[in-house]
Design a protein around this motif. Structure first.
Motif, PDB file in Angstrom:
ATOM      1  N   ILE A 211      53.453  15.284  50.212  1.00  0.00           N
ATOM      2  CA  ILE A 211      53.840  14.594  48.985  1.00  0.00           C
ATOM      3  C   ILE A 211      54.381  13.201  49.304  1.00  0.00           C
ATOM      4  O   ILE A 211      54.052  12.211  48.631  1.00  0.00           O
ATOM      5  N   CYS A 212      55.198  13.099  50.355  1.00  0.00           N
ATOM      6  CA  CYS A 212      55.758  11.795  50.728  1.00  0.00           C
ATOM      7  C   CYS A 212      54.673  10.851  51.246  1.00  0.00           C
ATOM      8  O   CYS A 212      54.702   9.646  50.968  1.00  0.00           O
ATOM      9  N   ALA A 213      53.701  11.392  51.989  1.00  0.00           N
ATOM     10  CA  ALA A 213      52.586  10.554  52.449  1.00  0.00           C
ATOM     11  C   ALA A 213      51.752  10.075  51.267  1.00  0.00           C
ATOM     12  O   ALA A 213      51.280   8.930  51.241  1.00  0.00           O
ATOM     13  N   THR A 214      51.578  10.937  50.270  1.00  0.00           N
ATOM     14  CA  THR A 214      50.836  10.563  49.064  1.00  0.00           C
ATOM     15  C   THR A 214      51.573   9.469  48.296  1.00  0.00           C
ATOM     16  O   THR A 214      50.958   8.549  47.737  1.00  0.00           O
ATOM     17  N   PHE A 215      52.898   9.549  48.268  1.00  0.00           N
ATOM     18  CA  PHE A 215      53.719   8.522  47.630  1.00  0.00           C
ATOM     19  C   PHE A 215      53.425   7.153  48.244  1.00  0.00           C
ATOM     20  O   PHE A 215      53.330   6.141  47.535  1.00  0.00           O
ATOM     21  N   VAL A 216      53.249   7.106  49.560  1.00  0.00           N
ATOM     22  CA  VAL A 216      52.953   5.843  50.246  1.00  0.00           C
ATOM     23  C   VAL A 216      51.603   5.288  49.787  1.00  0.00           C
ATOM     24  O   VAL A 216      51.467   4.092  49.517  1.00  0.00           O
ATOM     25  N   VAL A 217      50.592   6.153  49.685  1.00  0.00           N
ATOM     26  CA  VAL A 217      49.267   5.712  49.232  1.00  0.00           C
ATOM     27  C   VAL A 217      49.350   5.161  47.814  1.00  0.00           C
ATOM     28  O   VAL A 217      48.730   4.135  47.486  1.00  0.00           O
ATOM     29  N   CYS A 218      50.127   5.827  46.966  1.00  0.00           N
ATOM     30  CA  CYS A 218      50.250   5.397  45.567  1.00  0.00           C
ATOM     31  C   CYS A 218      50.970   4.058  45.429  1.00  0.00           C
ATOM     32  O   CYS A 218      50.879   3.412  44.376  1.00  0.00           O
ATOM     33  N   LEU A 219      51.685   3.634  46.459  1.00  0.00           N
ATOM     34  CA  LEU A 219      52.344   2.327  46.442  1.00  0.00           C
ATOM     35  C   LEU A 219      51.382   1.182  46.733  1.00  0.00           C
ATOM     36  O   LEU A 219      51.695   0.016  46.493  1.00  0.00           O
TER      37      LEU A 219
ATOM     38  N   TYR B  14      40.344  -5.196  43.581  1.00  0.00           N
ATOM     39  CA  TYR B  14      41.026  -5.514  44.842  1.00  0.00           C
ATOM     40  C   TYR B  14      42.069  -4.440  45.169  1.00  0.00           C
ATOM     41  O   TYR B  14      42.183  -3.996  46.318  1.00  0.00           O
ATOM     42  N   MET B  15      42.813  -4.031  44.161  1.00  0.00           N
ATOM     43  CA  MET B  15      43.830  -2.999  44.353  1.00  0.00           C
ATOM     44  C   MET B  15      43.187  -1.655  44.678  1.00  0.00           C
ATOM     45  O   MET B  15      43.703  -0.878  45.493  1.00  0.00           O
ATOM     46  N   GLU B  16      42.041  -1.395  44.054  1.00  0.00           N
ATOM     47  CA  GLU B  16      41.378  -0.098  44.252  1.00  0.00           C
ATOM     48  C   GLU B  16      40.748   0.003  45.636  1.00  0.00           C
ATOM     49  O   GLU B  16      40.875   1.037  46.307  1.00  0.00           O
ATOM     50  N   PHE B  17      40.084  -1.052  46.090  1.00  0.00           N
ATOM     51  CA  PHE B  17      39.511  -1.024  47.436  1.00  0.00           C
ATOM     52  C   PHE B  17      40.617  -0.897  48.490  1.00  0.00           C
ATOM     53  O   PHE B  17      40.470  -0.173  49.485  1.00  0.00           O
TER      54      PHE B  17
ATOM     55  N   LYS C 123      46.130  14.254  57.326  1.00  0.00           N
ATOM     56  CA  LYS C 123      45.282  15.397  56.945  1.00  0.00           C
ATOM     57  C   LYS C 123      45.960  16.374  55.976  1.00  0.00           C
ATOM     58  O   LYS C 123      45.817  17.581  56.076  1.00  0.00           O
ATOM     59  N   TYR C 124      46.709  15.849  55.014  1.00  0.00           N
ATOM     60  CA  TYR C 124      47.296  16.680  53.967  1.00  0.00           C
ATOM     61  C   TYR C 124      46.366  16.694  52.754  1.00  0.00           C
ATOM     62  O   TYR C 124      45.956  15.619  52.286  1.00  0.00           O
ATOM     63  N   PRO C 125      46.025  17.855  52.213  1.00  0.00           N
ATOM     64  CA  PRO C 125      45.099  17.908  51.061  1.00  0.00           C
ATOM     65  C   PRO C 125      45.572  17.109  49.856  1.00  0.00           C
ATOM     66  O   PRO C 125      44.751  16.544  49.126  1.00  0.00           O
ATOM     67  N   PHE C 126      46.891  17.040  49.608  1.00  0.00           N
ATOM     68  CA  PHE C 126      47.403  16.332  48.438  1.00  0.00           C
ATOM     69  C   PHE C 126      47.098  14.836  48.502  1.00  0.00           C
ATOM     70  O   PHE C 126      47.085  14.153  47.473  1.00  0.00           O
ATOM     71  N   LEU C 127      46.839  14.314  49.705  1.00  0.00           N
ATOM     72  CA  LEU C 127      46.498  12.897  49.851  1.00  0.00           C
ATOM     73  C   LEU C 127      45.191  12.541  49.166  1.00  0.00           C
ATOM     74  O   LEU C 127      44.928  11.368  48.879  1.00  0.00           O
ATOM     75  N   ILE C 128      44.358  13.527  48.906  1.00  0.00           N
ATOM     76  CA  ILE C 128      43.074  13.263  48.247  1.00  0.00           C
ATOM     77  C   ILE C 128      43.274  12.927  46.769  1.00  0.00           C
ATOM     78  O   ILE C 128      42.417  12.303  46.148  1.00  0.00           O
ATOM     79  N   MET C 129      44.415  13.301  46.198  1.00  0.00           N
ATOM     80  CA  MET C 129      44.662  13.060  44.779  1.00  0.00           C
ATOM     81  C   MET C 129      44.586  11.573  44.413  1.00  0.00           C
ATOM     82  O   MET C 129      43.808  11.191  43.526  1.00  0.00           O
ATOM     83  N   PRO C 130      45.360  10.680  45.061  1.00  0.00           N
ATOM     84  CA  PRO C 130      45.246   9.263  44.679  1.00  0.00           C
ATOM     85  C   PRO C 130      43.875   8.669  45.009  1.00  0.00           C
ATOM     86  O   PRO C 130      43.423   7.744  44.326  1.00  0.00           O
ATOM     87  N   ILE C 131      43.198   9.192  46.024  1.00  0.00           N
ATOM     88  CA  ILE C 131      41.856   8.713  46.347  1.00  0.00           C
ATOM     89  C   ILE C 131      40.890   9.077  45.226  1.00  0.00           C
ATOM     90  O   ILE C 131      40.061   8.255  44.806  1.00  0.00           O
ATOM     91  N   ALA C 132      40.990  10.314  44.723  1.00  0.00           N
ATOM     92  CA  ALA C 132      40.118  10.748  43.625  1.00  0.00           C
ATOM     93  C   ALA C 132      40.383   9.935  42.365  1.00  0.00           C
ATOM     94  O   ALA C 132      39.437   9.513  41.676  1.00  0.00           O
ATOM     95  N   VAL C 133      41.652   9.704  42.046  1.00  0.00           N
ATOM     96  CA  VAL C 133      41.989   8.893  40.865  1.00  0.00           C
ATOM     97  C   VAL C 133      41.448   7.479  41.010  1.00  0.00           C
ATOM     98  O   VAL C 133      40.882   6.909  40.071  1.00  0.00           O
ATOM     99  N   THR C 134      41.584   6.908  42.193  1.00  0.00           N
ATOM    100  CA  THR C 134      41.116   5.547  42.440  1.00  0.00           C
ATOM    101  C   THR C 134      39.601   5.441  42.302  1.00  0.00           C
ATOM    102  O   THR C 134      39.074   4.467  41.736  1.00  0.00           O
ATOM    103  N   LEU C 135      38.882   6.440  42.811  1.00  0.00           N
ATOM    104  CA  LEU C 135      37.421   6.440  42.651  1.00  0.00           C
ATOM    105  C   LEU C 135      37.032   6.479  41.176  1.00  0.00           C
ATOM    106  O   LEU C 135      36.077   5.820  40.751  1.00  0.00           O
ATOM    107  N   TRP C 136      37.767   7.270  40.398  1.00  0.00           N
ATOM    108  CA  TRP C 136      37.521   7.361  38.956  1.00  0.00           C
ATOM    109  C   TRP C 136      37.763   6.004  38.289  1.00  0.00           C
ATOM    110  O   TRP C 136      36.937   5.506  37.523  1.00  0.00           O
TER     111      TRP C 136
ATOM    112  N   VAL D 171      39.364  16.222  43.878  1.00  0.00           N
ATOM    113  CA  VAL D 171      38.108  15.555  43.528  1.00  0.00           C
ATOM    114  C   VAL D 171      37.367  16.372  42.472  1.00  0.00           C
ATOM    115  O   VAL D 171      36.781  15.819  41.534  1.00  0.00           O
ATOM    116  N   TYR D 172      37.386  17.705  42.607  1.00  0.00           N
ATOM    117  CA  TYR D 172      36.797  18.568  41.578  1.00  0.00           C
ATOM    118  C   TYR D 172      37.487  18.340  40.228  1.00  0.00           C
ATOM    119  O   TYR D 172      36.810  18.205  39.189  1.00  0.00           O
ATOM    120  N   ILE D 173      38.801  18.297  40.228  1.00  0.00           N
ATOM    121  CA  ILE D 173      39.545  18.174  38.964  1.00  0.00           C
ATOM    122  C   ILE D 173      39.170  16.889  38.231  1.00  0.00           C
ATOM    123  O   ILE D 173      38.792  16.902  37.044  1.00  0.00           O
TER     124      ILE D 173
END
Length: 342
Positions: free
Chosen positions: A102-110, A144-147, A161-174, A226-228
């Motif tokens: 969750i904390c690693a995902t927080f960093v990606v979302c920043l 620019y922000m998305e790339f 390699k935490y599965p929750f890290l895929i969440m911001p990547i999936a949102v960004t692709l969308w 990514v499925y969601i």
């Protein structure tokens, strides 16, 4: 099937296993599943706190931060990211995988906020929009922000390699599919185009999720988010299409039934939930429009429902034989995925 301590104790009472074996097996299963998200009070606290922190830096960001200027936003974001990585490494060192993820995902979302700060600082921000509009409106210059988010997300996901890290990547692709469509159309982003982009980008995300599922199902559930977002985008775009054709509406029902089947096969509830919503919507349309004054429609619908129940009974009797024979025709990789989920 969920294995609980009560079920193991019941098995011991029936002399299937001894009470000592039941206790040992329960402790083993608990240790094996400690890193798997479950509906427990501890995990609810983890995700509630994490989502509040992520939301504070994304969805709930207000104009107050604009007072810091671009440089201020950039350095404060870096400070937050450093704190997030510090917590992530600390939790990981103590075997707390979920809060570490969750904390690693927080960093990606920043990342989008950090890039926004840099662009404001350098004076290259193209219009008067603010960062809080990133999650509300569709604009080409969000790219620019998305790339940048995809790059940082891929790097951190590769390292941690935490599965929750895929969440911001999936949102960004969308987000990216919608912003690319806005750029290609020259900013003329009509509602019809939005629906088509959502439909086809959802299909692409579902295909990507399926590929991830096949490649990584032996490691962790990296395809979950990514499925969601793929299903949400696809089903939303599909359901918002307008047609006066009864054939098109029936095809819509068939697509939703296929979604339910796919969800059952892949053990992905998101397909089943949205497929069921689509089927209910179609039946509601029949009841309120096509057969509004027909007394036969509820009777026919009842017979159909009971027929489906009986079909379920037949399926339960012959499920094992049908499953074994049908999987012989599937590719090995897909067969392994289905066997792992059964």
């Amino acid at each position: 099937m969920e294995v609980t301590k009560k079920k193991l104790e019941d098995a011991a009472a029936e002399n299937v296993i001894s009470l000592q074996q039941a206790d040992a097996l329960y402790e083993f299963l608990i240790a094996q599943s400690q890193d798997v998200p479950r509906f427990t009070f501890t995990h609810v606290l983890y995700y509630l706190g994490g989502l509040i922190a992520i939301g504070a830096m994304t969805l709930f960001m207000n104009l107050g931060w604009e007072a810091f200027g671009g440089a201020g936003i950039f350095f404060i974001s870096l400070l937050y990211a450093g704190v997030g990585l510090k917590f992530s490494n600390s939790f990981s060192g103590n075997g707390l995988t979920i809060p570490a993820g969750i904390c690693a995902t927080f960093v990606v979302c920043l990342t989008p906020l950090t890039i926004y700060g840099v662009q404001q600082w350098m004076g290259v921000w193209p219009d008067e929009s603010a960062y809080r509009d990133y999650h509300r409106y569709i604009k080409w210059h969000w790219l620019y922000m998305e790339f940048g988010t995809l790059a940082i997300g891929a790097l951190i996901a590769w390292k941690y390699k935490y599965p929750f890290l895929i969440m911001p990547i999936a949102v960004t692709l969308w987000y990216m599919t919608m912003d690319i469509a806005a750029m290609i159309s020259g900013g003329d982003y009509t509602w019809e185009l939005r629906k088509l982009v959502s439909l086809y980008s959802g299909l692409l995300l579902i295909g990507l999720a399926f590929w991830i599922d096949i490649r990584s199902h032996k490691k962790a559930d990296y395809a979950f988010w990514v499925y969601i977002f793929g299903v949400i985008a696809f089903w939303g775009g599909l359901s918002s299409q307008h047609s006066d054709s009864e054939l098109s509406k029936f095809i819509y029902l068939c697509i939703n039934l296929i979604m339910i089947g796919v969800g059952v096969m892949l053990v992905r509830r998101v397909f089943v939930v949205f497929g069921a919503l689509g089927c209910c919507g179609y039946l509601g349309y029949l009841a309120s429009d096509v057969f509004r004054d027909s007394w036969l429609f509820p009777a026919a619908l009842t017979a159909m429902g009971l027929g489906i129940v009986y079909l379920g009974v037949l399926w339960q009797k012959h499920e094992k034989a049908i499953t074994q024979k049908s999987r012989l025709f599937l590719p090995v990789s897909l067969r392994e995925l289905l066997e792992a989920k059964s």
